[in-house]
Design a protein around this motif. Structure first.
Motif, PDB file in Angstrom:
ATOM      1  N   HIS A 157       0.824  -1.226   0.000  1.00 31.33           N
ATOM      2  CA  HIS A 157       0.000   0.000   0.000  1.00 31.33           C
ATOM      3  C   HIS A 157       0.857   1.275   0.000  1.00 31.33           C
ATOM      4  CE1 HIS A 157      -3.055  -3.011   0.831  1.00 31.33           C
ATOM      5  NE2 HIS A 157      -2.241  -3.459   1.764  1.00 31.33           N
ATOM      6  N   GLU A 182      -2.183   0.202   8.212  1.00 35.85           N
ATOM      7  CA  GLU A 182      -1.275  -0.806   7.647  1.00 35.85           C
ATOM      8  C   GLU A 182      -0.088  -0.186   6.915  1.00 35.85           C
ATOM      9  OE1 GLU A 182      -3.116  -3.457   4.856  1.00 35.85           O
ATOM     10  OE2 GLU A 182      -1.276  -4.600   4.519  1.00 35.85           O
ATOM     11  N   HIS A 231       2.869  -6.942   4.672  1.00 37.01           N
ATOM     12  CA  HIS A 231       1.510  -6.440   4.897  1.00 37.01           C
ATOM     13  C   HIS A 231       1.085  -6.680   6.343  1.00 37.01           C
ATOM     14  CE1 HIS A 231       0.102  -5.759   0.638  1.00 37.01           C
ATOM     15  NE2 HIS A 231       1.282  -6.339   0.451  1.00 37.01           N
ATOM     16  N   ALA A 232      -0.072  -6.105   6.702  1.00 35.83           N
ATOM     17  CA  ALA A 232      -0.692  -6.409   7.993  1.00 35.83           C
ATOM     18  C   ALA A 232      -2.145  -6.786   7.724  1.00 35.83           C
ATOM     19  CB  ALA A 232      -0.594  -5.220   8.932  1.00 35.83           C
TER      20      ALA A 232
HETATM   21 ZN   LIG Z   1      -2.096  -5.295   2.744  1.00 37.58          ZN
END
Ligand SMILES: [Zn+2]
Length: 392
Positions: free
Chosen positions: A165, A189, A249-250
């Protein structure tokens, strides 16, 4: 062309355990250790017989420039006065040593963090470093050997870290607020994964000065998914060089109790166009087969890397944090990077324990260490086994 050595897993078989890879290539080990043993036995005898003369640092650097095969490569020296350790660079190769307490002391010279040579060690005299002739001869031999091996030794030349992102795309955002950096706010995130990625990049650069460590973004920007994989796919590589891709990522779940980390890779039944058909006009008929073999390789390597990362997370975060395992899904960045690629989900944004890990100094250090350890283990297996595949 594709070169497959006999360690390649180009048949549709069960995925071998990581330990199967280095064992498949015993000759490489025998040769390497034999060389080290011979050097260990004979070098002290040879060097002990010679009268000891020595050079200054500048003279040593000038001497290194005349190493066989070293033309046009940068020569550099770094000294750590606290540890009394020195690091010579010749292009991408490096050799480290600890200084001796007195002249004529022998010790180890470690080449590329991998091969050990013995030599009379440098020592300090009136505050200046002195380099024995025999040390310089060993150093030049060691560098020349590793330059000779460049053409054949497979290595991970580049690591791409992809913080998910960014910019206009925040990724997942927590429903509730948490105390983050002393302020009650939502967990985002894009910020968490950028922080972890930057720390990981720093650690990897320190650990492997000879590898290219690249990030798809290092600020709050939004490269498109296509731009991210283009960055990765356009890194120039030699015949014997490979590259790996790690997307960070989270996670988000409606249940606030859901927590833990997981790693994703691309399932093997998904067919990618890995090889550029325009480069293989002469062998158009075998292109699908080559693609198939490569796909199999990258899947195997991605699984190995994913498992190494999960294992390191378990060791670093402890048993109280759930390991949600290795999963297969057709993620865009994983699908379109023509290399072993995994996507790591650090934890869940709405779980207070995971948030504590992802937003505190202690937790961030643990994630960085776990990612580094997992990647390092994979690279160790890959490079010791001589790699599984070389692609051009
Ligand atoms: Zn993500």
């Amino acid at each position: 062309m594709i070169k497959h050595d006999h360690t390649s897993h180009n048949k549709k078989t069960n995925t071998p355990p990581p330990s199967a890879c280095p064992i498949n290539q015993p000759e490489r080990y025998v040769k390497k250790y034999l060389r080290t043993i011979i050097l260990l036995i004979f070098l002290p005898l040879i060097t002990a017989a010679l009268p000891l003369s020595a050079l200054t640092l500048d003279e040593t650097l000038a001497a290194l420039e005349t190493t066989r095969g070293a033309e046009g490569r940068r020569v550099e020296f770094r000294w750590d006065p606290f540890f009394q350790s020195g690091l010579f660079f010749l292009g991408d190769h490096y050799a480290s040593f600890f200084a001796a307490a007195a002249p004529e002391e022998s010790g180890f010279l470690l080449l590329d963090g991998r091969d050990i040579f013995t030599a009379h060690l440098p020592y300090t005299e009136n505050g200046a470093l002195i380099f024995p002739d025999t040390f310089i001869a060993s150093l030049k031999d060691a560098f020349a050997l590793s330059i000779d091996e460049e053409a054949t030794r497979l290595r991970i030349a580049a690591i791409i870290i992809d913080p998910g992102h960014g910019g206009k795309d925040p990724g997942a955002v927590s429903a509730g607020e948490f105390m983050i950096n002393g302020k009650s706010q939502k967990a985002v995130e894009k910020d968490i994964v950028l922080e972890v990625s930057k720390r990981l990049s720093d650690v990897l650069k320190k650990a492997w000065p000879g590898k290219r460590i690249l990030m798809t973004r290092d600020g709050d920007t939004f490269p498109s998914l296509a731009e991210r994989t283009t960055i990765a796919n356009s890194v120039p590589l030699r015949d014997n060089e490979a590259i790996i891709y790690i997307s960070i990522h989270a996670n988000k779940a409606f249940n606030h109790n859901t927590r833990g980390y997981e790693v994703w890779y691309l399932p093997s039944d998904f067919r990618r166009e890995l090889l550029d058909p325009s480069k293989y006009a002469d062998s158009a008929d075998i292109l699908p087969i080559l693609n198939d073999m490569l796909q199999e390789e990258f899947t195997t390597e991605s699984i190995l890397m994913g498992n190494s990362i999960l294992k390191a997370f378990g060791e670093t975060l402890g048993q109280s944090v759930p390991n949600r395992g290795l999963k297969a899904q057709d993620w865009y960045v994983v699908r379109n990077s023509r290399m072993p690629a995994v996507l790591v989900e650090l934890g869940f944004l709405d779980n207070k324990d995971d948030i504590a890990l992802m937003t505190t100094e202690n937790g961030l250090q643990k994630f960085t260490e776990a990612l580094y350890k997992g990647i390092a283990e994979f690279i160790g297996v890959f490079e010791r086994s001589g790699g599984f595949t070389a692609v051009r």
